[in-house]
Design an enzyme around this catalytic site. Structure first.
Site, PDB file in Angstrom:
ATOM      1  N   GLY A  46     -49.136  23.084  -8.596  1.00 53.70           N
ATOM      2  CA  GLY A  46     -49.595  24.836  -8.329  1.00 53.70           C
ATOM      3  C   GLY A  46     -48.561  25.678  -9.176  1.00 53.70           C
ATOM      4  N   GLN A  51     -42.635  33.306  -9.480  1.00 45.92           N
ATOM      5  CA  GLN A  51     -42.092  31.516  -9.650  1.00 45.92           C
ATOM      6  C   GLN A  51     -41.767  31.760 -10.562  1.00 45.92           C
ATOM      7  OE1 GLN A  51     -45.125  28.562  -7.764  1.00 45.92           O
ATOM      8  NE2 GLN A  51     -43.392  28.462  -7.559  1.00 45.92           N
ATOM      9  N   CYS A  92     -41.852  22.486  -2.950  1.00 45.95           N
ATOM     10  CA  CYS A  92     -42.310  23.937  -3.576  1.00 45.95           C
ATOM     11  C   CYS A  92     -41.362  23.957  -4.735  1.00 45.95           C
ATOM     12  CB  CYS A  92     -41.845  25.263  -2.854  1.00 45.95           C
ATOM     13  SG  CYS A  92     -42.096  26.479  -3.534  1.00 45.95           S
ATOM     14  N   LEU A  93     -41.943  24.413  -5.921  1.00 47.40           N
ATOM     15  CA  LEU A  93     -41.149  24.381  -7.461  1.00 47.40           C
ATOM     16  C   LEU A  93     -39.876  24.866  -7.103  1.00 47.40           C
ATOM     17  CD1 LEU A  93     -43.535  24.151 -10.275  1.00 47.40           C
ATOM     18  CD2 LEU A  93     -42.498  22.299  -9.314  1.00 47.40           C
ATOM     19  N   HIS A 134     -50.858  28.750   0.377  1.00 50.03           N
ATOM     20  CA  HIS A 134     -49.258  28.373  -0.552  1.00 50.03           C
ATOM     21  C   HIS A 134     -48.882  29.397  -1.655  1.00 50.03           C
ATOM     22  CE1 HIS A 134     -45.650  26.008  -1.754  1.00 50.03           C
ATOM     23  NE2 HIS A 134     -45.544  27.048  -2.575  1.00 50.03           N
ATOM     24  N   GLU A 135     -49.693  29.755  -2.820  1.00 48.57           N
ATOM     25  CA  GLU A 135     -49.894  30.772  -4.242  1.00 48.57           C
ATOM     26  C   GLU A 135     -49.665  32.304  -4.294  1.00 48.57           C
ATOM     27  OE1 GLU A 135     -48.106  28.838  -6.266  1.00 48.57           O
ATOM     28  OE2 GLU A 135     -48.666  26.631  -5.748  1.00 48.57           O
ATOM     29  N   HIS A 138     -46.647  33.538  -2.137  1.00 48.24           N
ATOM     30  CA  HIS A 138     -46.158  33.473  -3.499  1.00 48.24           C
ATOM     31  C   HIS A 138     -46.328  34.935  -3.482  1.00 48.24           C
ATOM     32  CE1 HIS A 138     -43.052  30.107  -4.397  1.00 48.24           C
ATOM     33  NE2 HIS A 138     -44.231  29.185  -4.326  1.00 48.24           N
TER      34      HIS A 138
HETATM   35  O1  GNR Z   1     -46.626  21.170  -6.621  1.00 47.14           O
HETATM   36  C1  GNR Z   1     -46.688  21.803  -5.618  1.00 47.14           C
HETATM   37  N1  GNR Z   1     -46.913  20.950  -4.502  1.00 47.14           N
HETATM   38  C2  GNR Z   1     -47.834  21.220  -2.899  1.00 47.14           C
HETATM   39  C3  GNR Z   1     -47.346  20.644  -2.478  1.00 47.14           C
HETATM   40  C4  GNR Z   1     -47.876  21.325  -0.644  1.00 47.14           C
HETATM   41  C5  GNR Z   1     -48.414  22.094  -0.944  1.00 47.14           C
HETATM   42  C6  GNR Z   1     -48.079  22.924  -2.244  1.00 47.14           C
HETATM   43  C7  GNR Z   1     -47.665  22.806  -2.956  1.00 47.14           C
HETATM   44  S1  GNR Z   1     -47.595  23.320  -4.100  1.00 47.14           S
HETATM   45  C8  GNR Z   1     -45.943  22.851  -5.324  1.00 47.14           C
HETATM   46  C9  GNR Z   1     -45.992  23.868  -6.543  1.00 47.14           C
HETATM   47  C10 GNR Z   1     -45.171  25.042  -6.622  1.00 47.14           C
HETATM   48  O2  GNR Z   1     -44.336  25.346  -5.620  1.00 47.14           O
HETATM   49  N2  GNR Z   1     -46.396  26.849  -6.024  1.00 47.14           N
HETATM   50  O3  GNR Z   1     -46.013  27.657  -5.836  1.00 47.14           O
HETATM   51 NI    NI Z   2     -44.379  26.873  -4.372  1.00 45.67          NI
END
Ligand code: GNR
Ligand code: NI
Length: 170
Positions: A46, A51, A92-93, A134-135, A138
């Site tokens: 995601g 980001q 998270c990236l 999670h997104e 952000h």
């Molecule tokens: O790549 C991602 N893997 C992930 C694994 C578990 C819960 C959430 C994520 S999102 C993350 C990519 C990212 O940072 N999205 O904002």
């Molecule tokens: Ni993230």
């Protein structure tokens, strides 16, 4: 298409609250394509616009095994359907190299617009539910490290700050 640079914790720009998308045009479509390409290259499931330093309410996701099911959610929101919590080892990236367990509602109903501005809704569970929450965090300036203890968060912050410093002077 372009690969965009991903901001990393503790960059203060990750704390900005994104603004609703009101124009559904070709520029938005290009942004979605660039975000998807950036997500695939970074091997994420995601990516939220925040980001890549675009403070608009837009996110992309692909939780499929074959990476062939891109989804874009514009102006997304969710309702909790199931109070039961799902624990997931999140990464998270924007927090590269760190994985920690986070608990979130297991089933949510997501409402959003597609790139044409059409409303849609879907029920998400499992990794899709975790990822969408999670997104959306952000877009509200929130990161998964905010759910951890202050001590853990500070350790992650220090390590990433050192990495950024080392990289800058390399
Ligand atoms: O790549 C991602 N893997 C992930 C694994 C578990 C819960 C959430 C994520 S999102 C993350 C990519 C990212 O940072 N999205 O904002
Ligand atoms: Ni993230």
């Amino acid at each position: 298409m372009s690969i965009l640079q991903i901001l990393e914790f503790p960059d203060p720009r990750l704390r900005k609250i994104a603004e609703p998308v009101s124009v559904f045009d070709a520029t938005l479509e290009v942004l979605i394509e660039d975000m998807l390409e950036t997500m695939y290259v970074a091997e994420g499931i995601g990516l939220a616009a925040t980001q890549i330093n675009v403070h608009k309410r837009l996110l992309v996701i692909d939780v499929s095994e074959n990476k062939d099911s891109p989804q874009a959610f514009i102006n997304p929101s969710f309702e909790i359907i199931e109070d039961e919590l799902l624990e997931y080892d999140e990464g998270c990236l924007s927090v590269p190299g760190f994985y920690e367990t986070v608990s979130r509602p297991s089933v949510v109903r997501v409402t959003a617009q597609d790139k044409a501005g059409e409303n849609f809704t879907l029920c998400a569970e499992g990794i899709l539910s975790t990822c969408i929450q999670h997104e959306i965090d952000h877009l509200n300036g929130k990161l998964f490290v905010d759910y951890l203890s202050p001590l853990k968060r500070q350790r992650i912050r220090s390590k990433l700050e050192k990495e950024h410093k080392d990289k800058a002077s390399a």
